[in-house]
Design a protein around this motif. Structure first.
Motif, mmCIF file in Angstrom:
data_model
loop_
_atom_site.group_PDB
_atom_site.id
_atom_site.type_symbol
_atom_site.label_atom_id
_atom_site.label_comp_id
_atom_site.label_asym_id
_atom_site.label_seq_id
_atom_site.Cartn_x
_atom_site.Cartn_y
_atom_site.Cartn_z
ATOM 1 N N LEU A 50 0.806 -1.218 0.000
ATOM 2 C CA LEU A 50 0.000 0.000 0.000
ATOM 3 C C LEU A 50 0.838 1.266 0.000
ATOM 4 O O LEU A 50 0.341 2.336 -0.348
ATOM 5 C CB LEU A 50 -0.937 0.011 1.214
ATOM 6 C CG LEU A 50 -1.981 -1.102 1.270
ATOM 7 C CD1 LEU A 50 -2.877 -0.922 2.487
ATOM 8 C CD2 LEU A 50 -2.829 -1.141 -0.007
ATOM 9 N N VAL A 51 2.096 1.166 0.402
ATOM 10 C CA VAL A 51 2.963 2.340 0.437
ATOM 11 C C VAL A 51 4.402 1.889 0.209
ATOM 12 O O VAL A 51 4.795 0.781 0.599
ATOM 13 C CB VAL A 51 2.812 3.107 1.778
ATOM 14 C CG1 VAL A 51 3.154 2.208 2.952
ATOM 15 C CG2 VAL A 51 3.658 4.359 1.809
ATOM 16 N N ILE A 52 5.183 2.753 -0.423
ATOM 17 C CA ILE A 52 6.585 2.470 -0.744
ATOM 18 C C ILE A 52 7.480 3.456 0.002
ATOM 19 O O ILE A 52 7.193 4.658 0.033
ATOM 20 C CB ILE A 52 6.830 2.589 -2.266
ATOM 21 C CG1 ILE A 52 5.975 1.568 -3.035
ATOM 22 C CG2 ILE A 52 8.313 2.415 -2.598
ATOM 23 C CD1 ILE A 52 5.926 1.810 -4.532
ATOM 24 N N VAL A 53 8.541 2.951 0.603
ATOM 25 C CA VAL A 53 9.549 3.793 1.259
ATOM 26 C C VAL A 53 10.844 3.679 0.455
ATOM 27 O O VAL A 53 11.311 2.573 0.180
ATOM 28 C CB VAL A 53 9.785 3.364 2.719
ATOM 29 C CG1 VAL A 53 10.943 4.162 3.335
ATOM 30 C CG2 VAL A 53 8.512 3.544 3.544
ATOM 31 N N LEU A 54 11.409 4.818 0.071
ATOM 32 C CA LEU A 54 12.671 4.851 -0.663
ATOM 33 C C LEU A 54 13.747 5.440 0.227
ATOM 34 O O LEU A 54 13.573 6.530 0.787
ATOM 35 C CB LEU A 54 12.513 5.702 -1.928
ATOM 36 C CG LEU A 54 13.766 5.880 -2.797
ATOM 37 C CD1 LEU A 54 14.253 4.538 -3.343
ATOM 38 C CD2 LEU A 54 13.494 6.845 -3.939
ATOM 39 N N THR A 55 14.880 4.726 0.358
ATOM 40 C CA THR A 55 15.947 5.199 1.228
ATOM 41 C C THR A 55 17.306 4.756 0.700
ATOM 42 O O THR A 55 17.393 4.114 -0.367
ATOM 43 C CB THR A 55 15.724 4.689 2.674
ATOM 44 O OG1 THR A 55 16.620 5.365 3.552
ATOM 45 C CG2 THR A 55 15.914 3.184 2.775
ATOM 46 N N GLY A 56 18.351 5.100 1.443
ATOM 47 C CA GLY A 56 19.703 4.685 1.086
ATOM 48 C C GLY A 56 20.322 3.878 2.213
ATOM 49 O O GLY A 56 19.935 4.031 3.376
ATOM 50 N N ALA A 57 21.267 3.043 1.878
ATOM 51 C CA ALA A 57 21.952 2.244 2.891
ATOM 52 C C ALA A 57 22.912 3.120 3.699
ATOM 53 O O ALA A 57 23.425 4.131 3.211
ATOM 54 C CB ALA A 57 22.716 1.108 2.226
ATOM 55 N N GLY A 58 23.139 2.728 4.950
ATOM 56 C CA GLY A 58 24.064 3.459 5.802
ATOM 57 C C GLY A 58 23.445 4.715 6.381
ATOM 58 O O GLY A 58 22.238 4.917 6.317
ATOM 59 N N ASP A 59 24.292 5.576 6.920
ATOM 60 C CA ASP A 59 23.797 6.812 7.514
ATOM 61 C C ASP A 59 24.498 8.059 6.986
ATOM 62 O O ASP A 59 24.223 9.166 7.430
ATOM 63 C CB ASP A 59 23.926 6.766 9.041
ATOM 64 C CG ASP A 59 25.364 6.504 9.497
ATOM 65 O OD1 ASP A 59 26.276 6.550 8.648
ATOM 66 O OD2 ASP A 59 25.563 6.242 10.700
ATOM 67 N N ARG A 60 25.385 7.866 5.998
ATOM 68 C CA ARG A 60 26.090 9.027 5.463
ATOM 69 C C ARG A 60 25.335 9.687 4.320
ATOM 70 O O ARG A 60 25.330 10.918 4.200
ATOM 71 C CB ARG A 60 27.486 8.629 4.971
ATOM 72 C CG ARG A 60 28.439 8.194 6.069
ATOM 73 C CD ARG A 60 29.846 8.088 5.534
ATOM 74 N NE ARG A 60 29.926 7.198 4.377
ATOM 75 C CZ ARG A 60 30.968 7.123 3.545
ATOM 76 N NH1 ARG A 60 32.012 7.906 3.741
ATOM 77 N NH2 ARG A 60 30.978 6.260 2.538
ATOM 78 N N ALA A 61 24.727 8.865 3.460
ATOM 79 C CA ALA A 61 24.103 9.415 2.261
ATOM 80 C C ALA A 61 22.808 8.701 1.920
ATOM 81 O O ALA A 61 22.726 7.475 1.992
ATOM 82 C CB ALA A 61 25.072 9.319 1.080
ATOM 83 N N PHE A 62 21.819 9.482 1.569
ATOM 84 C CA PHE A 62 20.609 8.962 0.938
ATOM 85 C C PHE A 62 20.956 8.578 -0.492
ATOM 86 O O PHE A 62 20.753 7.454 -0.935
ATOM 87 C CB PHE A 62 19.514 10.037 0.983
ATOM 88 C CG PHE A 62 18.335 9.764 0.103
ATOM 89 C CD1 PHE A 62 17.457 8.734 0.392
ATOM 90 C CD2 PHE A 62 18.091 10.558 -1.012
ATOM 91 C CE1 PHE A 62 16.354 8.477 -0.421
ATOM 92 C CE2 PHE A 62 16.987 10.324 -1.820
ATOM 93 C CZ PHE A 62 16.114 9.275 -1.530
ATOM 94 N N CYS A 63 21.512 9.533 -1.227
ATOM 95 C CA CYS A 63 21.985 9.278 -2.594
ATOM 96 C C CYS A 63 22.933 10.399 -2.971
ATOM 97 O O CYS A 63 22.594 11.580 -2.863
ATOM 98 C CB CYS A 63 20.810 9.215 -3.564
ATOM 99 S SG CYS A 63 21.294 9.077 -5.293
ATOM 100 N N ALA A 64 24.138 10.025 -3.422
ATOM 101 C CA ALA A 64 25.172 10.998 -3.775
ATOM 102 C C ALA A 64 24.996 11.569 -5.175
ATOM 103 O O ALA A 64 25.800 12.390 -5.611
ATOM 104 C CB ALA A 64 26.548 10.358 -3.660
ATOM 105 N N GLY A 65 23.934 11.148 -5.883
ATOM 106 C CA GLY A 65 23.716 11.656 -7.235
ATOM 107 C C GLY A 65 24.421 10.820 -8.277
ATOM 108 O O GLY A 65 24.753 9.648 -8.047
ATOM 109 N N GLY A 66 24.658 11.430 -9.436
ATOM 110 C CA GLY A 66 25.261 10.712 -10.546
ATOM 111 C C GLY A 66 26.633 10.170 -10.229
ATOM 112 O O GLY A 66 27.451 10.848 -9.598
ATOM 113 N N ASP A 67 26.876 8.939 -10.655
ATOM 114 C CA ASP A 67 28.151 8.267 -10.407
ATOM 115 C C ASP A 67 29.199 8.810 -11.366
ATOM 116 O O ASP A 67 29.269 8.409 -12.532
ATOM 117 C CB ASP A 67 27.971 6.757 -10.598
ATOM 118 C CG ASP A 67 29.193 5.966 -10.167
ATOM 119 O OD1 ASP A 67 30.241 6.591 -9.889
ATOM 120 O OD2 ASP A 67 29.109 4.729 -10.115
ATOM 121 N N LEU A 68 30.027 9.741 -10.887
ATOM 122 C CA LEU A 68 31.037 10.375 -11.749
ATOM 123 C C LEU A 68 32.074 9.385 -12.246
ATOM 124 O O LEU A 68 32.672 9.581 -13.304
ATOM 125 C CB LEU A 68 31.735 11.505 -10.976
ATOM 126 C CG LEU A 68 30.844 12.665 -10.526
ATOM 127 C CD1 LEU A 68 31.672 13.672 -9.736
ATOM 128 C CD2 LEU A 68 30.192 13.344 -11.719
#
Length: 261
Positions: A50-68
């Protein structure tokens, strides 16, 4: 599997999708985005969710953006110019069309494309220690792929400042500017997310589904078009099994038994 780039866990009618690359701060590249798309499609198609949760692993970053470091092989800043579409746009388009509410659990910094993911969620809860930024101008780029989603959430002058300076904002600033709904201490993040999911899972699935569909359909219409759309959708929602059950439960002073139909 723990070595997967994206994890999907379903429990108590909640699907939690985790970008699982904490060592690299959960960046976006072609394999990760493809895995995110697969997970979102699976969660959206699962009638038990009924609901979706989106997150990132660890506690430093949700998402660092594009992989340079992905370069031409899976980096979000390149693509096959002979083909229409881009995999990052495919992800945001899917989030826009998703029938289920998406809650962003912003456990750490959201940079570049990560800030776009925050804005693509329907609701966002952010840890007080996290920051959000679009630093692309610092490397000679501009956040094109995430602009459509962010323009619908952040006021014009704030967004242009964010893009042009590339400077980070604190969680409190993100709350003040309307980018997130709530800011909590890191150890209270899950409690707030759970509070929201617990509320949503007790609401009519069909009302939430059709309501979200209507909101996204109307957001770029003229006000007259919105009026016409709204007056056709309300009778449709009122004819659902959930609406009939909701009326009966209200009259009988009992808890509704939703079918989602």
């Amino acid at each position: 599997m723990s070595d997967s780039l994206v994890l999907l866990d379903t429990k108590d009618r909640v699907a939690t999708i985790t970008i699982n690359n904490a060592e690299k701060r959960n960046p976006l590249n072609l394999p990760t985005v493809e895995a995110l798309i697969d997970a979102l499609e699976a969660a959206d198609a699962d009638d038990e969710v009924l609901v979706i949760v989106l997150t990132g692993a660890g506690d430093r970053a949700f998402c660092a953006g594009g992989d340079l470091k992905a370069g031409a092989d899976g980096g979000p800043f390149t693509g096959d110019i002979s083909q229409p579409g881009h995999f990052v746009i495919g992800l945001f388009s899917l989030m826009e069309k998703c029938n289920k509410p998406i809650i962003g659990r912003i456990n750490g910094h959201a940079m570049g494309g990560g800030s776009g993911l925050v804005c693509a969620c329907d609701i966002a809860v952010m840890a007080s220690t996290a920051k959000i930024a679009t630093p692309e101008v610092k490397i000679g780029l501009f956040p094109m792929m995430i602009m459509p989603q962010m323009m619908r959430v952040i006021p014009r002058r704030r967004l242009l400042e964010m893009y042009i300076t590339g400077e980070p904002w604190t969680a409190e600033q993100a709350l003040e500017y309307g980018i997130v709904n709530y800011v909590t201490e890191p150890d209270a993040l899950d409690a707030k997310v759970n509070e929201l999911t617990s509320l949503i899972t007790t609401r009519s699935p069909s009302a939430v589904r059709l309501g979200k569909y209507s909101y996204h359909a109307m957001q770029d219409m003229t006000i007259e078009q919105q009026f016409r759309f709204a007056e056709t959708m309300l009778p449709r929602i009122a004819m659902t099994q959930d609406a009939r059950e909701g009326f009966s439960a209200f009259i009988e002073k009992r808890v509704p038994d939703w079918t989602g139909r």
